[in-house]
Design an enzyme around this catalytic site. Structure first.
Site, PDB file in Angstrom:
ATOM      1  N   GLY A 167       2.128   3.329  11.438  1.00 26.06           N
ATOM      2  CA  GLY A 167       3.081   4.418  11.358  1.00 26.06           C
ATOM      3  C   GLY A 167       3.843   4.698  12.641  1.00 26.06           C
ATOM      4  O   GLY A 167       4.629   5.643  12.706  1.00 26.06           O
ATOM      5  N   GLU A 202      -6.471   4.947   8.400  1.00 29.11           N
ATOM      6  CA  GLU A 202      -6.268   6.349   8.007  1.00 29.11           C
ATOM      7  C   GLU A 202      -7.539   6.940   7.405  1.00 29.11           C
ATOM      8  O   GLU A 202      -7.814   8.130   7.574  1.00 29.11           O
ATOM      9  CB  GLU A 202      -5.090   6.438   7.036  1.00 29.11           C
ATOM     10  CG  GLU A 202      -3.765   6.151   7.714  1.00 29.11           C
ATOM     11  CD  GLU A 202      -2.649   5.813   6.754  1.00 29.11           C
ATOM     12  OE1 GLU A 202      -1.519   5.584   7.241  1.00 29.11           O
ATOM     13  OE2 GLU A 202      -2.876   5.749   5.532  1.00 29.11           O
ATOM     14  N   SER A 239       3.338  -1.569  10.646  1.00 26.57           N
ATOM     15  CA  SER A 239       4.792  -1.532  10.872  1.00 26.57           C
ATOM     16  C   SER A 239       5.458  -2.873  10.573  1.00 26.57           C
ATOM     17  O   SER A 239       6.329  -3.344  11.312  1.00 26.57           O
ATOM     18  CB  SER A 239       5.097  -1.079  12.303  1.00 26.57           C
ATOM     19  OG  SER A 239       4.587   0.209  12.545  1.00 26.57           O
ATOM     20  N   GLU A 286      -5.286  -4.514  11.309  1.00 30.85           N
ATOM     21  CA  GLU A 286      -4.362  -3.390  11.420  1.00 30.85           C
ATOM     22  C   GLU A 286      -4.681  -2.595  12.684  1.00 30.85           C
ATOM     23  O   GLU A 286      -5.531  -1.703  12.657  1.00 30.85           O
ATOM     24  CB  GLU A 286      -4.491  -2.457  10.214  1.00 30.85           C
ATOM     25  CG  GLU A 286      -3.861  -2.964   8.950  1.00 30.85           C
ATOM     26  CD  GLU A 286      -3.574  -1.818   7.988  1.00 30.85           C
ATOM     27  OE1 GLU A 286      -2.533  -1.855   7.349  1.00 30.85           O
ATOM     28  OE2 GLU A 286      -4.392  -0.892   7.906  1.00 30.85           O
ATOM     29  N   ASN A 293       0.846  -1.188   0.000  1.00 39.46           N
ATOM     30  CA  ASN A 293       0.000   0.000   0.000  1.00 39.46           C
ATOM     31  C   ASN A 293       0.890   1.249   0.000  1.00 39.46           C
ATOM     32  O   ASN A 293       1.460   1.612   1.029  1.00 39.46           O
ATOM     33  CB  ASN A 293      -0.909  -0.011   1.230  1.00 39.46           C
ATOM     34  CG  ASN A 293      -1.782   1.227   1.325  1.00 39.46           C
ATOM     35  OD1 ASN A 293      -1.960   1.957   0.347  1.00 39.46           O
ATOM     36  ND2 ASN A 293      -2.319   1.485   2.501  1.00 39.46           N
ATOM     37  N   TRP A 294       0.973   1.901  -1.145  1.00 38.71           N
ATOM     38  CA  TRP A 294       1.829   3.085  -1.267  1.00 38.71           C
ATOM     39  C   TRP A 294       1.212   4.337  -0.637  1.00 38.71           C
ATOM     40  O   TRP A 294       1.892   5.336  -0.477  1.00 38.71           O
ATOM     41  CB  TRP A 294       2.123   3.358  -2.745  1.00 38.71           C
ATOM     42  CG  TRP A 294       3.206   2.509  -3.307  1.00 38.71           C
ATOM     43  CD1 TRP A 294       3.666   1.317  -2.818  1.00 38.71           C
ATOM     44  CD2 TRP A 294       3.988   2.781  -4.477  1.00 38.71           C
ATOM     45  NE1 TRP A 294       4.674   0.822  -3.612  1.00 38.71           N
ATOM     46  CE2 TRP A 294       4.896   1.714  -4.648  1.00 38.71           C
ATOM     47  CE3 TRP A 294       3.995   3.814  -5.409  1.00 38.71           C
ATOM     48  CZ2 TRP A 294       5.803   1.656  -5.691  1.00 38.71           C
ATOM     49  CZ3 TRP A 294       4.901   3.756  -6.459  1.00 38.71           C
ATOM     50  CH2 TRP A 294       5.803   2.691  -6.595  1.00 38.71           C
ATOM     51  N   LYS A 295      -0.064   4.290  -0.346  1.00 41.36           N
ATOM     52  CA  LYS A 295      -0.762   5.450   0.225  1.00 41.36           C
ATOM     53  C   LYS A 295      -0.604   6.659  -0.710  1.00 41.36           C
ATOM     54  O   LYS A 295      -0.620   6.498  -1.922  1.00 41.36           O
ATOM     55  CB  LYS A 295      -0.258   5.727   1.635  1.00 41.36           C
ATOM     56  CG  LYS A 295      -0.350   4.483   2.546  1.00 41.36           C
ATOM     57  CD  LYS A 295       0.065   4.765   3.963  1.00 41.36           C
ATOM     58  CE  LYS A 295      -0.036   3.487   4.784  1.00 41.36           C
ATOM     59  NZ  LYS A 295       0.269   3.720   6.208  1.00 41.36           N
ATOM     60  N   HIS A 323      -9.390   1.187   5.936  1.00 44.05           N
ATOM     61  CA  HIS A 323      -8.067   1.454   6.487  1.00 44.05           C
ATOM     62  C   HIS A 323      -8.168   2.479   7.612  1.00 44.05           C
ATOM     63  O   HIS A 323      -8.974   3.408   7.572  1.00 44.05           O
ATOM     64  CB  HIS A 323      -7.136   1.966   5.384  1.00 44.05           C
ATOM     65  CG  HIS A 323      -5.688   1.954   5.771  1.00 44.05           C
ATOM     66  ND1 HIS A 323      -5.128   2.929   6.577  1.00 44.05           N
ATOM     67  CD2 HIS A 323      -4.684   1.088   5.472  1.00 44.05           C
ATOM     68  CE1 HIS A 323      -3.853   2.666   6.745  1.00 44.05           C
ATOM     69  NE2 HIS A 323      -3.558   1.547   6.096  1.00 44.05           N
TER      70      HIS A 323
END
Length: 254
Positions: free
Chosen positions: A174, A98, A212, A168, A9-11, A96
């Protein structure tokens, strides 16, 4: 021996130059490790076509980082499930942490997206997880089951057939802090059994861990019985580290 599902996942990262460099490195260094791995790349959706053409390998799959649950209409800036399906995207990440936090996405909205994804015969990658506060209060199981229940309520008892669940923990994303392998296995076992019990029959649901993930911990995570793969965030942007993680995974006899 099962194949390990590795999702990158490159975000909100990347550009044309990075995609070019990454794709060249990928084809010359990572393709050889595909035998024991299923690799799903998720750069920003505008770069997927470019990456697909450069890598040019049908064994590499792609995921969108988000969709809107509407099919068409006056929803500026959104993409629908049928649109991403048209360009060959097989998976969608949703729920997700985020997006839950930064875009106020709740369980009800995520269930609507899940439903649209399944209707379009795309495979959902549903992220579930608890906050630091919820963890401290001992609410982890309750919170995760509630997130699962919202999908059952909207999509029915067979909702999770041919789906991926990514645990997650929101306190880990992060932070550099990773849940212990034993805890990951324990939670994934609870969730998988809960899904199977409420599905009333045996279905194919795959369990992952994200939060992580690194070269140092991926081996111990993947070696757990209930772990079918990992969801890698920023670590997937580093060519050499990503290759190392895939290499480690490919050598494990699970």
């Amino acid at each position: 021996m099962k194949k390990i599902i590795i999702i990158a996942n490159w975000k909100l990262n990347g550009n044309k130059a990075l995609v070019n460099k990454f794709s060249k490195y990928f084809t010359s260094n990572i393709i050889k490790y595909l035998k024991n791995n299923i690799i799903i790349m998720s750069p920003p959706v505008i770069y997927i076509e470019q990456m697909k053409k450069l890598i040019n390998n049908k064994k590499i799959f792609f995921a969108s980082q988000n969709i809107d649950y509407h099919e068409t209409g006056a929803f500026t800036g959104e993409l629908s499930a049928n649109m991403i399906k048209e360009i060959g995207i097989k998976y969608v990440i949703l729920g997700h942490s985020e997006r839950r936090e930064n875009h106020n996405e709740n369980n009800k909205l995520i269930a609507k997206k899940f439903n649209s994804i399944k209707k379009n015969k795309i495979i959902p990658i549903l992220c579930i997880g608890e906050t630091k506060k919820e963890k401290k209060l001992g609410l982890t199981d309750k919170v995760l089951k509630k997130q699962i229940d919202s999908i059952f309520l909207k999509c029915g008892k067979l909702a999770f057939n041919n789906s991926i669940i990514a645990y997650e923990p929101r306190w880990s994303i992060g932070s550099g802090k990773t849940a212990s392998p034993n805890l990951i296995n324990k939670i994934l076992k609870i969730i998988k059994k809960y899904i199977l019990k409420n599905s009333f029959q045996d279905i194919k649901v795959y369990m992952q861990y994200g939060g992580s993930v690194s070269c140092d911990n991926i081996k111990n995570i993947i070696n757990q019985k209930y772990v079918d793969g990992v969801l890698i965030g920023s670590g997937s942007l580093n060519f050499k580290n990503f290759k190392k993680m895939i290499k480690i995974s490919s050598k494990l006899k699970i």
